[in-house]
Design a protein around this motif. Structure first.
Motif, short mmCIF file in Angstrom:
data_model
loop_
_atom_site.label_atom_id
_atom_site.label_comp_id
_atom_site.label_asym_id
_atom_site.label_seq_id
_atom_site.Cartn_x
_atom_site.Cartn_y
_atom_site.Cartn_z
N TYR A 77 1.37 8.12 8.57
CA TYR A 77 1.16 8.04 7.13
C TYR A 77 0.01 7.09 6.81
N THR A 78 -0.04 5.93 7.46
CA THR A 78 -1.15 5.00 7.26
C THR A 78 -2.46 5.66 7.66
N LEU A 79 -2.44 6.38 8.76
CA LEU A 79 -3.64 7.10 9.21
C LEU A 79 -4.08 8.13 8.17
N ALA A 80 -3.12 8.83 7.57
CA ALA A 80 -3.44 9.83 6.55
C ALA A 80 -4.06 9.17 5.32
N THR A 124 -1.38 -1.53 -4.64
CA THR A 124 -2.52 -0.63 -4.75
C THR A 124 -2.42 0.54 -3.79
N HIS A 125 -3.19 1.59 -4.08
CA HIS A 125 -3.40 2.66 -3.11
C HIS A 125 -4.83 2.62 -2.60
N ASN A 126 -5.59 1.63 -3.06
CA ASN A 126 -7.01 1.51 -2.72
C ASN A 126 -7.16 0.62 -1.48
N LEU A 127 -7.45 1.24 -0.34
CA LEU A 127 -7.51 0.49 0.91
C LEU A 127 -8.67 -0.50 0.94
N ALA A 128 -9.77 -0.20 0.26
CA ALA A 128 -10.90 -1.12 0.24
C ALA A 128 -10.54 -2.41 -0.48
N VAL A 129 -9.77 -2.31 -1.56
CA VAL A 129 -9.35 -3.49 -2.31
C VAL A 129 -8.44 -4.36 -1.46
N VAL A 130 -7.49 -3.74 -0.76
CA VAL A 130 -6.58 -4.48 0.10
C VAL A 130 -7.36 -5.19 1.21
N GLY A 131 -8.34 -4.49 1.78
CA GLY A 131 -9.13 -5.10 2.84
C GLY A 131 -9.88 -6.33 2.37
N ILE A 167 0.84 -1.19 0.00
CA ILE A 167 0.00 0.00 0.00
C ILE A 167 0.88 1.25 0.00
N GLY A 168 0.48 2.25 -0.76
CA GLY A 168 1.20 3.51 -0.74
C GLY A 168 0.76 4.41 -1.87
N GLU A 169 1.06 5.70 -1.74
CA GLU A 169 0.71 6.65 -2.78
C GLU A 169 1.64 6.49 -3.98
N SER A 170 1.36 7.18 -5.06
CA SER A 170 2.22 7.12 -6.24
C SER A 170 3.63 7.56 -5.88
N GLY A 171 4.62 6.81 -6.36
CA GLY A 171 6.01 7.15 -6.08
C GLY A 171 6.56 6.54 -4.80
N ARG A 221 -4.71 -10.68 3.55
CA ARG A 221 -4.69 -10.91 4.99
C ARG A 221 -3.60 -10.08 5.67
N THR A 222 -2.48 -9.86 4.94
CA THR A 222 -1.33 -9.12 5.47
C THR A 222 -1.03 -7.95 4.55
N SER A 223 -0.58 -6.83 5.11
CA SER A 223 -0.24 -5.67 4.27
C SER A 223 1.04 -5.00 4.77
N HIS A 224 1.71 -4.34 3.82
CA HIS A 224 2.90 -3.54 4.11
C HIS A 224 2.67 -2.16 3.52
N VAL A 225 2.84 -1.14 4.33
CA VAL A 225 2.64 0.24 3.89
C VAL A 225 4.00 0.84 3.57
N LEU A 226 4.15 1.37 2.34
CA LEU A 226 5.41 1.96 1.90
C LEU A 226 5.29 3.46 1.78
N PHE A 227 6.31 4.16 2.27
CA PHE A 227 6.43 5.59 2.04
C PHE A 227 7.86 5.88 1.64
N ALA A 228 8.03 6.55 0.50
CA ALA A 228 9.35 6.92 -0.01
C ALA A 228 10.28 5.71 -0.07
#
Length: 288
Positions: free
Chosen positions: A219-222, A181-188, A32-36, A192-199
């Motif tokens: 960042y995950t909260l945002a 993806t950046h779509n949290l509903a799709v991940v949900g 999970i993460g925004e573009s880039g 079962r497991t997720s990793h959030v990436l920033f930069a």
């Protein structure tokens, strides 16, 4: 089946992914993460399309560079967005391309498996809807009987009702998934497991349900709070969304509303409330 161990990679001299370690475990894994943020770059390393500058991708008990690539290509298949189809080829030809000659009779069966009429085999991509094209891409990936699908934003170009049909299809497949993806509903729905990436760095990892219900990293909260809610208040903007990642210390600190002087020192991933979080103030995020 696949594991990234201390993977750093980029394009030219520009690093994009920094020292990432994660396993692709059963039950679906989300990036999970925004573009880039480095999601697609890391996925390309898992596919063997990019070679890490340092660290390794493990396929079973071997590094990917030493693995039997014929077996790997059968086990691991990418599902790109629908635009990946060759506009000059008919649908049946695109799917048959992945099959041995003595198995090309399976094209109608594969089309039916993804909910399409076998009659579409004679059409070209421009004669199909976006949802139909995405199903053809999935059928082509399934042709070799993979154990793992690596899906890069498989529903981003589709309307909501078509997205729902694609998600139902993917959820019903007897195949493991890595979803970018950046779509949290799709991940949900799929992971079962997720990793959030920033930069290019993992900032939070753990059970998807826990991460989405109660994030421990700002960042995950945002990301979660930016999702529009039907009939609710407008999405919340957290911190300075225009700020670039910080070059030193915590990369999110220039955008973080909770940043303190301690954040000038880069946080390591640590165990917090059943997941791993790279944040000095993770406990405050959970409480808040």
């Amino acid at each position: 089946m696949l594991r990234a161990e201390g993977v750093t990679l980029g394009y030219g001299r520009t690093p994009v992914v920094h020292d990432v370690t994660l396993d692709l475990v059963e039950g679906g894994v989300g990036l999970i993460g925004e573009s880039g943020s480095g999601k697609t770059t890391l996925a390309r390393a898992f596919l063997g399309l990019l070679t890490p500058t340092s660290g390794n991708i493990w396929y079973g008990q071997q590094t990917l560079k030493n693995a039997d690539m014929k077996a790997f290509r059968k086990d691991v298949q990418p599902v790109f967005q629908a635009e990946a189809l060759d506009p000059r080829m008919r649908v049946g030809g695109s799917i048959a391309e992945a099959l041995p000659r003595n198995a090309r009779h399976r094209v109608p069966e594969l089309l039916e498996q993804v909910g399409l009429s076998p009659d579409l085999a004679t059409r070209r991509p421009h004669q199909l809807s976006g949802g139909q094209r995405q199903r053809v891409v999935i059928a082509r990936a399934l042709a070799v009987g993979p154990r793992l699908l690596i899906l890069d934003e498989p529903t981003s170009a589709l309307d909501v009702t078509v997205q729902a049909r694609i998600l139902d299809l993917l959820a019903g497949l007897d195949t493991e998934r890595l979803l970018i993806t950046h779509n949290l509903a799709v991940v949900g729905r799929l992971c079962r497991t997720s990793h959030v990436l920033f930069a290019g760095r993992v900032v939070e990892s753990g059970p998807t349900a826990d991460i989405l219900a109660k994030p421990a990293h700002p960042y995950t909260l945002a990301l979660r709070d930016a999702v529009p809610k039907l009939g609710g208040e407008p999405p919340v903007t957290t911190g300075r969304t225009e700020a670039r990642p910080a070059g030193t210390g915590c990369p999110f600190r220039l955008r973080c509303p909770l940043a303190v002087p301690e954040c000038e020192e880069a946080p390591a991933l640590r165990d917090v409330d059943g997941r791993q979080v790279a944040c000095h103030r993770a406990e405050d995020v959970l409480v808040g």
